[in-house]
Scaffold this motif. Structure first.
Motif, PDB file in Angstrom:
ATOM      1  N   ILE A   1      -3.362   4.438   9.502  1.00 56.07           N
ATOM      2  CA  ILE A   1      -2.515   3.891   8.438  1.00 56.07           C
ATOM      3  C   ILE A   1      -1.911   4.952   7.527  1.00 56.07           C
ATOM      4  N   VAL A   2      -2.299   6.197   7.690  1.00 52.89           N
ATOM      5  CA  VAL A   2      -1.876   7.238   6.757  1.00 52.89           C
ATOM      6  C   VAL A   2      -0.359   7.440   6.738  1.00 52.89           C
ATOM      7  N   GLU A   3       0.299   7.366   7.877  1.00 57.94           N
ATOM      8  CA  GLU A   3       1.747   7.610   7.883  1.00 57.94           C
ATOM      9  C   GLU A   3       2.541   6.512   7.176  1.00 57.94           C
ATOM     10  N   PRO A   4       2.235   5.217   7.417  1.00 55.48           N
ATOM     11  CA  PRO A   4       2.945   4.199   6.626  1.00 55.48           C
ATOM     12  C   PRO A   4       2.661   4.337   5.129  1.00 55.48           C
ATOM     13  N   LEU A   5       1.439   4.712   4.778  1.00 59.26           N
ATOM     14  CA  LEU A   5       1.114   4.923   3.362  1.00 59.26           C
ATOM     15  C   LEU A   5       1.891   6.111   2.792  1.00 59.26           C
ATOM     16  N   ARG A   6       1.944   7.186   3.549  1.00 63.27           N
ATOM     17  CA  ARG A   6       2.677   8.367   3.096  1.00 63.27           C
ATOM     18  C   ARG A   6       4.168   8.036   2.927  1.00 63.27           C
ATOM     19  N   GLN A   7       4.715   7.275   3.848  1.00 64.64           N
ATOM     20  CA  GLN A   7       6.116   6.868   3.748  1.00 64.64           C
ATOM     21  C   GLN A   7       6.343   6.087   2.455  1.00 64.64           C
ATOM     22  N   ARG A   8       5.468   5.126   2.184  1.00 69.67           N
ATOM     23  CA  ARG A   8       5.645   4.273   1.014  1.00 69.67           C
ATOM     24  C   ARG A   8       5.418   5.037  -0.295  1.00 69.67           C
ATOM     25  N   ILE A   9       4.322   5.776  -0.381  1.00 65.37           N
ATOM     26  CA  ILE A   9       3.950   6.426  -1.644  1.00 65.37           C
ATOM     27  C   ILE A   9       4.719   7.720  -1.875  1.00 65.37           C
ATOM     28  N   CYS A  10       4.803   8.551  -0.874  1.00 65.24           N
ATOM     29  CA  CYS A  10       5.395   9.877  -1.058  1.00 65.24           C
ATOM     30  C   CYS A  10       6.916   9.883  -0.935  1.00 65.24           C
ATOM     31  N   VAL A  11       7.452   9.067  -0.043  1.00 65.98           N
ATOM     32  CA  VAL A  11       8.892   9.077   0.204  1.00 65.98           C
ATOM     33  C   VAL A  11       9.598   7.994  -0.607  1.00 65.98           C
ATOM     34  N   GLU A  12       9.229   6.731  -0.360  1.00 62.51           N
ATOM     35  CA  GLU A  12       9.934   5.633  -1.029  1.00 62.51           C
ATOM     36  C   GLU A  12       9.665   5.592  -2.532  1.00 62.51           C
ATOM     37  N   TRP A  13       8.402   5.690  -2.934  1.00 58.98           N
ATOM     38  CA  TRP A  13       8.058   5.670  -4.366  1.00 58.98           C
ATOM     39  C   TRP A  13       8.319   7.037  -4.979  1.00 58.98           C
ATOM     40  N   ASP A  14       8.291   8.079  -4.160  1.00 57.21           N
ATOM     41  CA  ASP A  14       8.543   9.463  -4.566  1.00 57.21           C
ATOM     42  C   ASP A  14       7.550   9.926  -5.625  1.00 57.21           C
ATOM     43  N   TRP A  15       6.263   9.880  -5.243  1.00 58.66           N
ATOM     44  CA  TRP A  15       5.188  10.230  -6.171  1.00 58.66           C
ATOM     45  C   TRP A  15       5.402  11.579  -6.842  1.00 58.66           C
TER      46      TRP A  15
ATOM     47  N   LEU B   1       4.408  -3.932   3.568  1.00 61.51           N
ATOM     48  CA  LEU B   1       3.853  -2.689   4.103  1.00 61.51           C
ATOM     49  C   LEU B   1       3.249  -3.020   5.457  1.00 61.51           C
ATOM     50  N   ARG B   2       3.808  -2.455   6.496  1.00 60.34           N
ATOM     51  CA  ARG B   2       3.360  -2.778   7.839  1.00 60.34           C
ATOM     52  C   ARG B   2       2.199  -1.866   8.249  1.00 60.34           C
ATOM     53  N   LEU B   3       1.002  -2.471   8.251  1.00 64.66           N
ATOM     54  CA  LEU B   3      -0.204  -1.772   8.675  1.00 64.66           C
ATOM     55  C   LEU B   3      -0.769  -2.508   9.883  1.00 64.66           C
ATOM     56  N   PRO B   4      -1.588  -1.836  10.703  1.00 65.78           N
ATOM     57  CA  PRO B   4      -2.110  -2.473  11.912  1.00 65.78           C
ATOM     58  C   PRO B   4      -2.932  -3.736  11.643  1.00 65.78           C
ATOM     59  N   ILE B   5      -3.610  -3.809  10.495  1.00 64.63           N
ATOM     60  CA  ILE B   5      -4.365  -5.004  10.126  1.00 64.63           C
ATOM     61  C   ILE B   5      -4.209  -5.231   8.630  1.00 64.63           C
ATOM     62  N   GLN B   6      -4.597  -6.430   8.189  1.00 63.33           N
ATOM     63  CA  GLN B   6      -4.572  -6.745   6.773  1.00 63.33           C
ATOM     64  C   GLN B   6      -5.692  -5.972   6.083  1.00 63.33           C
ATOM     65  N   VAL B   7      -5.398  -5.312   4.997  1.00 62.78           N
ATOM     66  CA  VAL B   7      -6.404  -4.520   4.287  1.00 62.78           C
ATOM     67  C   VAL B   7      -6.201  -4.693   2.788  1.00 62.78           C
ATOM     68  N   ASP B   8      -7.252  -4.551   2.042  1.00 63.55           N
ATOM     69  CA  ASP B   8      -7.242  -4.709   0.598  1.00 63.55           C
ATOM     70  C   ASP B   8      -6.458  -3.552  -0.044  1.00 63.55           C
ATOM     71  N   LEU B   9      -5.336  -3.862  -0.671  1.00 62.81           N
ATOM     72  CA  LEU B   9      -4.516  -2.818  -1.294  1.00 62.81           C
ATOM     73  C   LEU B   9      -5.232  -2.141  -2.453  1.00 62.81           C
ATOM     74  N   ALA B  10      -6.140  -2.854  -3.115  1.00 67.37           N
ATOM     75  CA  ALA B  10      -6.920  -2.226  -4.189  1.00 67.37           C
ATOM     76  C   ALA B  10      -7.814  -1.134  -3.620  1.00 67.37           C
ATOM     77  N   LEU B  11      -8.388  -1.374  -2.460  1.00 68.67           N
ATOM     78  CA  LEU B  11      -9.214  -0.366  -1.797  1.00 68.67           C
ATOM     79  C   LEU B  11      -8.364   0.839  -1.412  1.00 68.67           C
ATOM     80  N   ILE B  12      -7.210   0.589  -0.840  1.00 69.27           N
ATOM     81  CA  ILE B  12      -6.300   1.678  -0.462  1.00 69.27           C
ATOM     82  C   ILE B  12      -5.888   2.474  -1.693  1.00 69.27           C
ATOM     83  N   ALA B  13      -5.525   1.783  -2.769  1.00 72.38           N
ATOM     84  CA  ALA B  13      -5.112   2.468  -4.002  1.00 72.38           C
ATOM     85  C   ALA B  13      -6.234   3.334  -4.543  1.00 72.38           C
ATOM     86  N   ALA B  14      -7.458   2.830  -4.539  1.00 70.90           N
ATOM     87  CA  ALA B  14      -8.594   3.611  -5.026  1.00 70.90           C
ATOM     88  C   ALA B  14      -8.802   4.858  -4.174  1.00 70.90           C
TER      89      ALA B  14
END
Length: 110
Positions: free
Chosen positions: A41-55, A83-96
């Motif tokens: 899941i790291v690449e979709p997260l990196r796309q969203r946080i680093c590229v789209e949100w531009d952290w 956010l397209r991830l392979p399975i449903q996951v808790d976004l609070a867990l990902i954010a933490a």
């Protein structure tokens, strides 16, 4: 975000990063070791946080008082659109995980 949601986020933030990664790995039976699901899941997260949100830019403009404020902002960025991830996951867990692991490192900010 409800008070219950905030308590859940704080509970995640209070735990060690290794525990959070182990919990993340429990979300799928197909992974074999701690961190394997993260690699999926790291690449979709990196796309969203680093590229789209531009952290790397956001961090210079926004002033987060604490990790909770930052985690809430990350959850907002992750849930702004599908956010397209392979399975449903808790976004609070990902954010933490992202906050505890360091967004500057995750996004390779200079």
């Amino acid at each position: 975000m409800t008070e219950s949601d905030r308590r859940m986020v704080q509970a995640y933030l209070d735990r060690p990063l290794d525990d959070l990664m182990a919990e993340l790995n429990l979300h799928t039976a197909e992974t074999r070791g701690i961190g394997e699901f993260w690699q999926q899941i790291v690449e979709p997260l990196r796309q969203r946080i680093c590229v789209e949100w531009d952290w790397c830019r956001v961090r210079k403009q926004a002033h987060f008082k604490n990790d909770m404020d930052l985690a809430v902002a990350v959850i907002g960025a992750l849930s702004a659109q599908v956010l397209r991830l392979p399975i449903q996951v808790d976004l609070a867990l990902i954010a933490a995980i992202l906050v505890k692991g360091g967004l500057n490192v995750f996004c390779a900010c200079e």
